[in-house]
Design a protein around this motif. Structure first.
Motif: not given
Length: 103
Positions: A4, A24, A32
């Motif tokens: 990321s 998420n 991430k």
């Protein structure tokens, strides 16, 4: 292996005084989300005030996140078997963004 890249974060000036929901939908490797936690922590947010919410998580992501941030809470509707060679959760839900946006 995908990495990321942090390119932008717009957070409230007093974010360190708030509880934070970190959303998420699919936690694959957890990289991430781990990076987002690092950013929030660098802005003064207490990891104990962060709640991670996902639909599907891999055991690898949970382990990675909770190893560094054990005081962070995680809520996941399902924990799947793990990751395949491409780093996708199996059995998973397919490409979440494609399904969500109909692309």
């Amino acid at each position: 292996v995908a990495f990321s890249i942090y390119s932008y974060a717009r957070l409230q000036p007093d974010i360190e005084n708030k509880h934070v929901f970190l959303l998420n939908p699919v936690l694959c490797s957890g990289r991430k989300t781990w990076r987002a936690l690092n950013i929030l922590e660098s802005r003064g947010v207490d990891p104990a005030k962060i709640i991670i919410i996902s639909l599907v998580s891999s055991p690898e992501a949970i382990r990675r996140i909770l190893t560094k941030y054990p005081q962070t809470n995680m809520i996941s509707a399902a924990v799947d078997r793990g990751l395949n060679a491409s780093g996708e959760v199996v059995p998973g839900v397919g490409h979440f963004a494609d399904r969500y946006f109909g692309t």
